[in-house]
Design an enzyme around this catalytic site. Structure first.
Site, mmCIF file in Angstrom:
data_model
loop_
_atom_site.group_PDB
_atom_site.id
_atom_site.type_symbol
_atom_site.label_atom_id
_atom_site.label_comp_id
_atom_site.label_asym_id
_atom_site.label_seq_id
_atom_site.Cartn_x
_atom_site.Cartn_y
_atom_site.Cartn_z
ATOM 1 N N HIS A 291 -1.886 -14.665 -29.464
ATOM 2 C CA HIS A 291 -1.118 -14.936 -28.148
ATOM 3 C C HIS A 291 -0.224 -16.235 -28.402
ATOM 4 O O HIS A 291 -0.271 -17.189 -27.704
ATOM 5 C CB HIS A 291 -2.219 -15.327 -26.959
ATOM 6 C CG HIS A 291 -2.837 -14.161 -26.712
ATOM 7 N ND1 HIS A 291 -4.072 -13.975 -26.173
ATOM 8 C CD2 HIS A 291 -2.517 -12.755 -26.854
ATOM 9 C CE1 HIS A 291 -4.315 -13.009 -25.916
ATOM 10 N NE2 HIS A 291 -3.647 -12.061 -26.355
HETATM 11 C C1 FAD Z 1 -1.285 -6.963 -32.435
HETATM 12 C C2 FAD Z 1 -1.242 -7.627 -31.175
HETATM 13 C C3 FAD Z 1 -2.125 -7.074 -30.106
HETATM 14 C C4 FAD Z 1 -1.803 -7.849 -28.806
HETATM 15 N N1 FAD Z 1 -2.804 -7.334 -27.866
HETATM 16 C C5 FAD Z 1 -2.550 -7.727 -26.335
HETATM 17 C C6 FAD Z 1 -3.365 -7.611 -25.535
HETATM 18 O O1 FAD Z 1 -4.375 -6.486 -25.620
HETATM 19 N N2 FAD Z 1 -3.199 -7.940 -24.411
HETATM 20 C C7 FAD Z 1 -2.259 -8.799 -23.990
HETATM 21 O O2 FAD Z 1 -2.007 -9.317 -22.856
HETATM 22 N N3 FAD Z 1 -1.477 -9.355 -24.904
HETATM 23 C C8 FAD Z 1 -1.774 -8.702 -26.317
HETATM 24 N N4 FAD Z 1 -0.733 -9.338 -27.421
HETATM 25 C C9 FAD Z 1 0.085 -10.376 -27.063
HETATM 26 C C10 FAD Z 1 1.226 -9.982 -26.453
HETATM 27 O O3 FAD Z 1 1.647 -8.650 -26.869
HETATM 28 C C11 FAD Z 1 2.427 -11.023 -26.483
HETATM 29 O O4 FAD Z 1 1.719 -12.362 -26.113
HETATM 30 C C12 FAD Z 1 3.514 -10.670 -25.620
HETATM 31 O O5 FAD Z 1 4.239 -9.296 -25.961
HETATM 32 C C13 FAD Z 1 4.642 -11.941 -25.916
HETATM 33 O O6 FAD Z 1 5.904 -11.422 -25.181
HETATM 34 P P1 FAD Z 1 7.215 -12.184 -25.365
HETATM 35 O O7 FAD Z 1 8.163 -11.602 -24.512
HETATM 36 O O8 FAD Z 1 7.244 -13.455 -25.663
HETATM 37 O O9 FAD Z 1 7.276 -11.658 -27.226
HETATM 38 P P2 FAD Z 1 7.607 -10.310 -27.690
HETATM 39 O O10 FAD Z 1 6.912 -9.212 -27.044
HETATM 40 O O11 FAD Z 1 7.292 -10.340 -29.114
HETATM 41 O O12 FAD Z 1 9.206 -9.841 -27.699
HETATM 42 C C14 FAD Z 1 9.913 -10.626 -28.341
HETATM 43 C C15 FAD Z 1 11.166 -9.420 -28.772
HETATM 44 O O13 FAD Z 1 12.152 -9.911 -29.285
HETATM 45 C C16 FAD Z 1 12.702 -9.115 -30.403
HETATM 46 N N5 FAD Z 1 13.365 -9.829 -31.167
HETATM 47 C C17 FAD Z 1 12.886 -10.753 -32.153
HETATM 48 N N6 FAD Z 1 14.177 -11.404 -32.811
HETATM 49 C C18 FAD Z 1 15.115 -10.894 -32.294
HETATM 50 C C19 FAD Z 1 16.607 -11.299 -32.484
HETATM 51 N N7 FAD Z 1 16.702 -12.169 -33.457
HETATM 52 N N8 FAD Z 1 17.466 -10.785 -31.839
HETATM 53 C C20 FAD Z 1 16.943 -9.755 -30.792
HETATM 54 N N9 FAD Z 1 15.820 -9.379 -30.407
HETATM 55 C C21 FAD Z 1 14.927 -10.033 -31.265
HETATM 56 C C22 FAD Z 1 11.426 -8.364 -30.855
HETATM 57 O O14 FAD Z 1 12.031 -7.201 -31.323
HETATM 58 C C23 FAD Z 1 10.668 -8.210 -29.810
HETATM 59 O O15 FAD Z 1 11.036 -7.078 -28.862
HETATM 60 C C24 FAD Z 1 -0.989 -8.829 -28.414
HETATM 61 C C25 FAD Z 1 0.152 -9.168 -29.598
HETATM 62 C C26 FAD Z 1 -0.248 -8.611 -30.878
HETATM 63 C C27 FAD Z 1 0.843 -9.231 -31.939
#
Ligand code: FAD
Length: 104
Positions: free
Chosen positions: A33
């Protein structure tokens, strides 16, 4: 995800920094996370990256809408909170565009 086997920590390990480091390294696991790397605060605060609308300081039209703006790591899954943050900041961006239109 394989979590390391849990073994009891004994007093000798607690009293020995090297043993304690080794025990910690073999017992810690990430909850995947990652969050909290973009601090919110006024632009005169050196560490602050974004303002209260999650706009990046000294940048025009750039917002942060992900877990990096969380003030602390959520105790449960971060995904739902990340979606909620995304929705809230989308509303800020829409409002900012509307405000600009009204100015023009
Ligand atoms: C294996 C795993 C299991 C998990 N299980 C759970 C769970 O069961 N329950 C839960 O609540 N949370 C879970 N999490 C945590 C949750 O997935 C993350 O906290 C959440 O997805 C974070 O959201 P975000 O929008 O901050 O980042 P992300 O979801 O990582 O989104 C970032 C996006 O930006 C894109 N990106 C990156 N760099 C660039 C760039 N340079 N240009 C354009 N786009 C880019 C990526 O491709 C991605 O689509 C898990 C995480 C992982 C890794």
């Amino acid at each position: 995800m394989d979590y390391p086997p849990k073994t009891e920590i004994n007093q000798a390990t607690l009293n020995d920094d090297e043993k304690l480091n080794a025990w910690l390294r073999s017992h810690l696991a990430t909850a995947i996370h990652s969050s909290g790397s973009a601090k919110m605060g006024p632009s005169d605060v050196r560490e602050a990256v974004v303002d209260q609308y999650r706009r990046i300081h000294e940048m025009e039209g750039l917002w942060v809408a992900d877990t990096s703006i969380f003030p602390m790591v959520p105790s449960r899954g971060a995904a739902a909170t990340a979606i909620m943050v995304g929705e809230r900041i989308a509303a800020f961006i829409k409002q900012s565009a509307k405000d600009k239109e009204e100015v023009i």
